[in-house]
Design a protein around this motif. Structure first.
Motif, PDB file in Angstrom:
ATOM      1  N   SER A  75     -69.465 -55.901 -81.985  1.00  0.00           N
ATOM      2  CA  SER A  75     -69.661 -54.882 -80.957  1.00  0.00           C
ATOM      3  C   SER A  75     -70.182 -55.527 -79.667  1.00  0.00           C
ATOM      4  N   TYR A  76     -70.101 -54.770 -78.585  1.00  0.00           N
ATOM      5  CA  TYR A  76     -70.511 -55.305 -77.279  1.00  0.00           C
ATOM      6  C   TYR A  76     -71.904 -54.837 -76.917  1.00  0.00           C
ATOM      7  N   THR A  77     -72.623 -55.675 -76.179  1.00  0.00           N
ATOM      8  CA  THR A  77     -73.953 -55.266 -75.728  1.00  0.00           C
ATOM      9  C   THR A  77     -73.811 -54.312 -74.544  1.00  0.00           C
ATOM     10  N   TYR A  78     -74.895 -53.623 -74.264  1.00  0.00           N
ATOM     11  CA  TYR A  78     -74.947 -52.743 -73.096  1.00  0.00           C
ATOM     12  C   TYR A  78     -74.669 -53.548 -71.832  1.00  0.00           C
ATOM     13  N   PHE A  79     -75.183 -54.758 -71.825  1.00  0.00           N
ATOM     14  CA  PHE A  79     -75.008 -55.620 -70.654  1.00  0.00           C
ATOM     15  C   PHE A  79     -73.535 -55.925 -70.395  1.00  0.00           C
ATOM     16  N   ALA A  80     -72.782 -56.138 -71.476  1.00  0.00           N
ATOM     17  CA  ALA A  80     -71.347 -56.417 -71.312  1.00  0.00           C
ATOM     18  C   ALA A  80     -70.667 -55.257 -70.601  1.00  0.00           C
ATOM     19  N   ALA A  81     -71.003 -54.036 -71.036  1.00  0.00           N
ATOM     20  CA  ALA A  81     -70.409 -52.867 -70.389  1.00  0.00           C
ATOM     21  C   ALA A  81     -70.856 -52.773 -68.936  1.00  0.00           C
ATOM     22  N   ASP A  82     -72.105 -53.139 -68.706  1.00  0.00           N
ATOM     23  CA  ASP A  82     -72.631 -53.019 -67.345  1.00  0.00           C
ATOM     24  C   ASP A  82     -71.965 -54.029 -66.397  1.00  0.00           C
ATOM     25  N   ILE A  83     -71.627 -55.198 -66.933  1.00  0.00           N
ATOM     26  CA  ILE A  83     -70.891 -56.158 -66.104  1.00  0.00           C
ATOM     27  C   ILE A  83     -69.508 -55.601 -65.773  1.00  0.00           C
ATOM     28  N   ALA A  84     -68.866 -55.053 -66.805  1.00  0.00           N
ATOM     29  CA  ALA A  84     -67.544 -54.466 -66.581  1.00  0.00           C
ATOM     30  C   ALA A  84     -67.636 -53.340 -65.555  1.00  0.00           C
TER      31      ALA A  84
ATOM     32  N   ASP B 293     -70.416 -38.048 -55.726  1.00  0.00           N
ATOM     33  CA  ASP B 293     -68.974 -38.119 -55.533  1.00  0.00           C
ATOM     34  C   ASP B 293     -68.277 -38.476 -56.840  1.00  0.00           C
ATOM     35  N   VAL B 294     -68.937 -39.341 -57.621  1.00  0.00           N
ATOM     36  CA  VAL B 294     -68.310 -39.826 -58.848  1.00  0.00           C
ATOM     37  C   VAL B 294     -69.314 -39.808 -59.994  1.00  0.00           C
ATOM     38  N   TRP B 295     -68.870 -39.268 -61.128  1.00  0.00           N
ATOM     39  CA  TRP B 295     -69.639 -39.379 -62.366  1.00  0.00           C
ATOM     40  C   TRP B 295     -68.861 -40.351 -63.228  1.00  0.00           C
ATOM     41  N   PHE B 296     -69.388 -41.545 -63.395  1.00  0.00           N
ATOM     42  CA  PHE B 296     -68.631 -42.603 -64.046  1.00  0.00           C
ATOM     43  C   PHE B 296     -69.018 -42.717 -65.514  1.00  0.00           C
ATOM     44  N   SER B 297     -68.056 -42.527 -66.374  1.00  0.00           N
ATOM     45  CA  SER B 297     -68.319 -42.542 -67.811  1.00  0.00           C
ATOM     46  C   SER B 297     -68.251 -43.957 -68.386  1.00  0.00           C
ATOM     47  N   GLU B 298     -69.308 -44.334 -69.103  1.00  0.00           N
ATOM     48  CA  GLU B 298     -69.344 -45.650 -69.729  1.00  0.00           C
ATOM     49  C   GLU B 298     -68.212 -45.813 -70.740  1.00  0.00           C
ATOM     50  N   ARG B 299     -67.833 -44.709 -71.389  1.00  0.00           N
ATOM     51  CA  ARG B 299     -66.793 -44.783 -72.423  1.00  0.00           C
ATOM     52  C   ARG B 299     -65.485 -45.356 -71.891  1.00  0.00           C
ATOM     53  N   THR B 300     -65.190 -45.037 -70.634  1.00  0.00           N
ATOM     54  CA  THR B 300     -63.899 -45.489 -70.100  1.00  0.00           C
ATOM     55  C   THR B 300     -63.827 -47.015 -70.074  1.00  0.00           C
ATOM     56  N   LEU B 301     -64.994 -47.643 -70.049  1.00  0.00           N
ATOM     57  CA  LEU B 301     -64.999 -49.108 -70.017  1.00  0.00           C
ATOM     58  C   LEU B 301     -64.606 -49.699 -71.369  1.00  0.00           C
ATOM     59  N   HIS B 302     -64.846 -48.921 -72.430  1.00  0.00           N
ATOM     60  CA  HIS B 302     -64.550 -49.399 -73.780  1.00  0.00           C
ATOM     61  C   HIS B 302     -63.160 -48.970 -74.254  1.00  0.00           C
ATOM     62  N   ALA B 303     -62.586 -48.010 -73.557  1.00  0.00           N
ATOM     63  CA  ALA B 303     -61.287 -47.485 -73.973  1.00  0.00           C
ATOM     64  C   ALA B 303     -60.207 -48.548 -73.781  1.00  0.00           C
ATOM     65  N   PRO B 304     -59.227 -48.570 -74.694  1.00  0.00           N
ATOM     66  CA  PRO B 304     -58.137 -49.548 -74.564  1.00  0.00           C
ATOM     67  C   PRO B 304     -57.395 -49.345 -73.246  1.00  0.00           C
ATOM     68  N   GLY B 305     -56.875 -50.425 -72.709  1.00  0.00           N
ATOM     69  CA  GLY B 305     -56.120 -50.338 -71.469  1.00  0.00           C
ATOM     70  C   GLY B 305     -54.765 -49.703 -71.696  1.00  0.00           C
ATOM     71  N   PRO B 306     -53.962 -49.616 -70.635  1.00  0.00           N
ATOM     72  CA  PRO B 306     -52.621 -49.031 -70.749  1.00  0.00           C
ATOM     73  C   PRO B 306     -51.800 -49.779 -71.800  1.00  0.00           C
ATOM     74  N   ASN B 307     -51.040 -49.032 -72.569  1.00  0.00           N
ATOM     75  CA  ASN B 307     -50.188 -49.611 -73.611  1.00  0.00           C
ATOM     76  C   ASN B 307     -50.996 -50.414 -74.625  1.00  0.00           C
ATOM     77  N   GLY B 308     -52.174 -49.917 -74.941  1.00  0.00           N
ATOM     78  CA  GLY B 308     -52.982 -50.588 -75.950  1.00  0.00           C
ATOM     79  C   GLY B 308     -53.527 -51.941 -75.530  1.00  0.00           C
ATOM     80  N   GLY B 309     -53.593 -52.162 -74.247  1.00  0.00           N
ATOM     81  CA  GLY B 309     -54.085 -53.448 -73.740  1.00  0.00           C
ATOM     82  C   GLY B 309     -55.592 -53.568 -73.856  1.00  0.00           C
ATOM     83  N   LEU B 310     -56.110 -54.590 -73.247  1.00  0.00           N
ATOM     84  CA  LEU B 310     -57.541 -54.844 -73.323  1.00  0.00           C
ATOM     85  C   LEU B 310     -58.334 -53.760 -72.601  1.00  0.00           C
TER      86      LEU B 310
END
Length: 570
Positions: free
Chosen positions: A315-324, A254-271
RNA sequence: GCGCCCUUAGCUCAGUGGAUAGAGCGUCCGGCUACGAACCGGGAGGUCGCAGGUUCGAAUCCUGCAGGGCGCACCA
């Protein structure tokens, strides 16, 4: 059926206490079980032995008291005391006939249970890195995850299937460099290969496709631009390939979830989501700084040691992204999240569970560890080496044995057991092959139905449901079904809802393949002992056709949960 | 060294604290002039890795040991 028996036992206990025959501070669990030995009946309870001491009675005496209170129920034929104090119950033909009617009337809903009550559960599986072909282990996890999803749906959950795409990080850079190098080679340039670059033949194939499509124009391009372009192009090719192969086995996400989206800046350059996740953990007091790095205090949640989320280099570890990623899952409102990981990641379980607990969702993550697959060909181990490129991929296997055999074999063993997969056996169309054994039972029933309706097997226009509609009657005298093989078949059909429930609760699809083989076996025995179509006995024929059709529907349902086809002709 | 998983018939594996531990394959012996023999029936085959413990009762729970697999990163 289990509920019926449990309430029967509980009722007997309660009335015994109320009438003063037994003195107990509290009512015990009914302790109902399926006896292993069929001669002990359909159900048994050990409650008399468990309770005897508290009641101050001897177990057999208490058992007799309870047995007397249960004997009159219409679903029960016989109640016996056995051994040290078991109460054995035999289900009546009346109750078994009701099961046949259920199977027939509920068709593809027969065996459904409502464990989920509409709760939302996500199953994440395969999640192979998009830098190369899947190995056969991925195939097993695909079959496992998809079948788990199917059985959870059948058990009343709303299920989403998700694939996590690790499209960020150094492996993608390595991947791009490797493809670019092969491309340059194909253009006749001298290239130097990094020691840790990918050397599989598929890398060259991707490079060749780019060459065919775009010519040599990238050979003299800016190296950074070239690498960036190759990364995206090759990535998309691999991703499409993954989807294609999985679809070939009937597995669609149903969903192919891209890891990159977790690292991308939030709306209006946010976190970014990764940064946001760390901040929310920090606010909850689970984060500290040490040695220029940012740490997650996972030990209070049972992990062996604390874990770095942001490295000293920023830089962030893989684990950080996985928590997100897991925070994202729960933010999407799932009541339950199931991850299927390969055995080589099991060391990762504790920290992920710790993170999920720290995020405020303790106990909602369930990690299933899928053991590996050992490939055999006619009894000989298939040796594989990544280095030499000598490797049977998931796609190779699927091409060779087909989706039905692949799925079925992948699901035949419990998850925490490594799997021996014999390619020769999976291809064999013989009695040694369990897929064919089960499918044959289904085809055989369809053949009987055709025979009874006077339809030739070669007549492809008549399918089973059409034949059944005019052939099998609700008025069939099911009371005539009294032979051992007939009763055994009905008993086996009665087990189906329990099998679905067990498979769903234990996340164990292998229970389905086992049951499918049992049910097929019960049918083959019935077929051998009981002639179905008999012009001299129209009533018996009607009843047996009814039973055959109920079996057909149940076989189709269990095969659907496994993800294997139920052919009407073979 | 630490952690997780596994160890049950010749092989591959089931087994929810319960009764004489099961299935498939293999092996031996049988069954088609009736609906699909891709099927069915029967026999032989076990120290549930080893040793303690818990209890009415242990393949199952606890502890220790042995053997096998896989992990133990400011990799992904």
């Amino acid at each position: 059926m289990r509920e019926v028996i449990e309430s029967l036992v509980s009722e007997a206990l309660r009335s015994a206490v109320e009438s003063g025959l037994v003195t107990l501070a509290e009512l015990p669990e009914p302790a109902v079980e399926r006896p292993r030995d069929p001669s002990h009946g359909d159900w048994a309870t050990s409650v008399a032995m468990r309770t005897a001491k508290a009641a101050g009675m001897n177990p057999r005496e208490l058992a007799q008291l309870l047995a007397d209170a249960m004997a009159d129920h219409p679903d029960i034929d016989a109640v016996e005391i056995a051994g040290p104090g078991f109460i054995n119950l035999r289900v009546s033909a009346h109750a078994l006939q009701r099961v046949l009617r259920q199977a027939r009337n509920e068709t593809d809903r027969f065996g459904r249970v409502d464990l989920g009550a509409g709760r939302r559960v996500q199953v994440e599986f395969v999640s192979a890195n998009p830098v190369g072909p899947m190995h056969v282990g991925h195939g097993r996890w695909a079959a496992l995850g998809d079948s788990m999803a199917r059985v959870l749906e059948y058990a009343g959950y709303e299920v989403q299937r998700e694939f996590y795409v690790n499209d960020a990080g150094v492996q993608m850079d390595t991947f791009a460099k490797s493809v670019a190098a092969r491309y340059l080679e194909l253009c006749g340039r001298e290239v130097e290969f990094g020691a840790d670059w990918y050397r599989g033949a598929y890398i060259t194939e991707i490079a060749r496709e780019i060459l065919d499509a775009e010519g040599e124009k990238w050979a003299d391009a800016d190296p950074a631009a070239r690498e960036s372009y190759f990364k995206e192009t090759a990535y998309m090719q691999v991703l499409e390939h993954l989807k294609h192969v999985l679809h070939g086995m009937g597995v669609d996400f149903d969903v192919w979830f891209s890891e990159r989206t977790l690292h991308a800046p939030g709306p209006n350059g946010g976190l970014s989501e990764v940064e946001e996740t760390i901040e929310s953990l920090r606010a909850a007091g689970h984060i500290y700084e040490k040695d220029d790095a940012t740490w997650f205090a996972s030990t209070p949640f049972g992990d062996d040691k604390d874990r770095v989320l942001k490295k000293a280099d920023g830089s962030y570890t893989y684990f950080a992204a996985d928590i997100a990623y897991h925070k994202d899952k729960f933010d999407r409102g799932f009541d339950r999240v199931i991850d299927i990981w390969g055995a080589d990641h099991h060391g990762y379980v504790k920290r992920m569970e710790a993170a999920v607990a720290a995020l405020g969702h303790p106990g909602k993550l369930h990690v299933v560890i899928g053991q590996l697959v050992n490939l055999f060909r006619d009894g000989e181990v298939v040796r594989m080496s990544k280095r030499t490129g000598e490797m049977v991929t998931f796609e190779d296997l699927l091409d060779e044995v087909g989706p039905d055999a692949a799925r079925y074999f992948f699901l035949r063993r419990s998850t925490d057991q490594s799997l021996d997969f014999d390619i020769g056996l999976a291809k064999e169309q013989s009695n040694e092959n369990p897929v064919f054994y089960v499918q044959y039972a289904h085809a055989r029933i369809c053949s009987i139905l055709r025979k009874a309706a006077g339809v030739e097997t070669s007549d492809e226009s008549a399918d089973a449901s059409a034949i059944v509609a005019r052939l099998v009657s609700e008025d069939a005298p099911l009371g005539l079904l009294s032979a051992d093989a007939e009763l055994a078949l009905m008993r086996k059909l009665a087990e189906f809802p329990e099998v679905v429930e067990n498979a769903a609760v234990q996340l164990a699809p292998y229970k389905l393949t086992r049951y499918a083989e049992d049910l097929a076996s019960s049918f083959h025995q019935f077929y051998t002992q009981c002639r179905v179509v008999d012009p001299d006995a129209p009533d018996l024929t009607a009843a047996r056709l009814y039973a055959a059709d109920a079996t057909r529907l149940a076989l189709a349902s269990v095969l659907a949960l496994v993800g294997v086809s139920a052919p009407e002709r073979m």
